[in-house]
Write an enzyme that holds these catalytic residues in place. Structure first.
Site, mmCIF file in Angstrom:
data_model
loop_
_atom_site.group_PDB
_atom_site.id
_atom_site.type_symbol
_atom_site.label_atom_id
_atom_site.label_comp_id
_atom_site.label_asym_id
_atom_site.label_seq_id
_atom_site.Cartn_x
_atom_site.Cartn_y
_atom_site.Cartn_z
ATOM 1 N N ASP A 157 0.814 -1.209 0.000
ATOM 2 C CA ASP A 157 0.000 0.000 0.000
ATOM 3 C C ASP A 157 0.853 1.267 0.000
ATOM 4 O O ASP A 157 2.067 1.212 0.196
ATOM 5 C CB ASP A 157 -0.958 -0.003 1.197
ATOM 6 C CG ASP A 157 -0.288 -0.481 2.482
ATOM 7 O OD1 ASP A 157 0.941 -0.337 2.611
ATOM 8 O OD2 ASP A 157 -1.000 -1.000 3.354
ATOM 9 N N ASN A 215 -7.181 -3.774 14.572
ATOM 10 C CA ASN A 215 -8.591 -3.969 14.194
ATOM 11 C C ASN A 215 -8.765 -5.094 13.168
ATOM 12 O O ASN A 215 -9.850 -5.274 12.622
ATOM 13 C CB ASN A 215 -9.182 -2.656 13.653
ATOM 14 C CG ASN A 215 -8.533 -2.204 12.350
ATOM 15 O OD1 ASN A 215 -7.643 -2.876 11.824
ATOM 16 N ND2 ASN A 215 -8.982 -1.073 11.817
ATOM 17 N N HIS A 226 -7.164 -5.373 10.249
ATOM 18 C CA HIS A 226 -6.940 -5.033 8.834
ATOM 19 C C HIS A 226 -5.666 -5.683 8.309
ATOM 20 O O HIS A 226 -4.748 -5.990 9.065
ATOM 21 C CB HIS A 226 -6.940 -3.517 8.603
ATOM 22 C CG HIS A 226 -5.736 -2.784 9.083
ATOM 23 N ND1 HIS A 226 -5.766 -1.489 9.524
ATOM 24 C CD2 HIS A 226 -4.431 -3.157 9.198
ATOM 25 C CE1 HIS A 226 -4.559 -1.105 9.865
ATOM 26 N NE2 HIS A 226 -3.734 -2.099 9.685
ATOM 27 N N GLU A 261 -9.671 -2.232 5.578
ATOM 28 C CA GLU A 261 -10.196 -1.969 6.923
ATOM 29 C C GLU A 261 -11.514 -2.721 7.119
ATOM 30 O O GLU A 261 -12.231 -2.995 6.142
ATOM 31 C CB GLU A 261 -10.459 -0.467 7.072
ATOM 32 C CG GLU A 261 -9.214 0.406 6.959
ATOM 33 C CD GLU A 261 -8.474 0.574 8.280
ATOM 34 O OE1 GLU A 261 -8.405 -0.392 9.068
ATOM 35 O OE2 GLU A 261 -7.955 1.680 8.507
HETATM 36 P P1 PGA Z 1 2.030 -1.951 12.689
HETATM 37 O O1 PGA Z 1 0.952 -2.022 11.566
HETATM 38 O O2 PGA Z 1 3.059 -2.946 12.309
HETATM 39 O O3 PGA Z 1 2.542 -0.553 12.633
HETATM 40 O O4 PGA Z 1 1.343 -2.298 13.952
HETATM 41 C C1 PGA Z 1 0.551 -3.288 11.156
HETATM 42 C C2 PGA Z 1 -0.534 -3.115 10.150
HETATM 43 O O5 PGA Z 1 -1.292 -2.152 10.302
HETATM 44 O O6 PGA Z 1 -0.632 -3.929 9.239
#
Ligand code: PGA
Length: 241
Positions: A67, A136, A138, A143
């Site tokens: 992304d 969450n 995702h 999301e």
């Molecule tokens: P993070 O993000 O490694 O910064 O916790 C993980 C993600 O959102 O896929």
């Protein structure tokens, strides 16, 4: 899903780095899918450490990141493209022409998403997809929502996701873009092999639901249950019950 537990993020990252380098040694033209965020920072450090000058040859490897923020491109320090350059690409010697990336500054974001799907297909598809998971549930910027996108698309970030990215923007959440371009669920699920890494207690509930819960668009990572080759690497804090 194959669950592997490690005492901490460093041990997990060292092990995963060895696995990725072994895969490249076996298949020099490996097509890698890559994540950004905090979780993979020790992985990229381990890959840098474990790739000495005469070590694994990355020159034929191709990469596709999950992304990018809308509005940011390679020349923006906060972009995921710049993050990857700093953390991995330059140090291990990925050929810049082999780097696949969504351009958040593209004049036509929809066309850019289509181009990305075609580029992945033209590379023969992703061999090994490395993923993180949001608290969450995702993956990428897919999301939780009543419906998910199959293909690469323009996505709106949830407030918690923007907060999780604030560090890249000097801790200022108001500077985190509220839109991104992201691979879709089918783009991710078409990878031949998937390894998801999760560290820290903040991820434990999402990991547990991903593994044992129903498949639901409200926890996008749960769709990985449909994939035949998924390894979940967790530290003790993120470990499912
Ligand atoms: P993070 O993000 O490694 O910064 O916790 C993980 C993600 O959102 O896929």
């Amino acid at each position: 899903m194959n669950i592997q537990r490690f005492t901490d993020g460093r041990a997990l990252s060292q092990d995963l780095a060895r696995r990725i380098l072994a895969a490249i040694d076996r298949q020099p033209g490996l097509v890698l899918g890559l994540p950004t965020g905090r979780t993979p920072l020790p992985l990229y450090a381990a890959l840098r450490e474990q790739t000495p000058p005469a070590g694994t040859d990355w020159s034929a490897v191709r990469t596709f990141n999950l992304d990018e923020f809308v509005g940011l491109g390679a020349s923006d320090q906060e972009s995921y493209r710049a993050y990857m350059e700093r953390e991995l690409f330059a140090a291990v010697g990925v050929d810049p022409t082999h780097v696949g990336f969504l351009d958040g500054r593209a004049a036509d974001p929809d066309a850019e998403c289509g181009r990305y799907e075609e580029a992945i297909a033209a590379a023969g598809g992703i061999d090994l997809m490395i993923l993180g998971i949001g608290a969450n549930g995702h993956i990428g910027f897919n999301e939780p929502a009543p419906g998910l996108h199959a293909r690469t698309h323009r996505a709106r970030l949830q407030p918690g996701t923007r907060a999780a990215n604030a560090a890249l923007f000097g801790g200022d959440i108001s500077r985190v873009p509220d839109e991104a371009l992201s691979m879709g669920m089918a783009t991710i699920l078409r990878a031949r092999s998937v390894i998801l890494m999760a560290t820290g207690a903040g991820k434990a509930a999402a990991v547990d639901a991903m593994i044992r819960g129903p498949i639901t668009t409200m926890l996008p990572a749960s769709f990985l249950q449909l994939h035949p080759d998924v390894t979940v690497m967790v530290d003790l804090a993120a470990s499912p019950r």
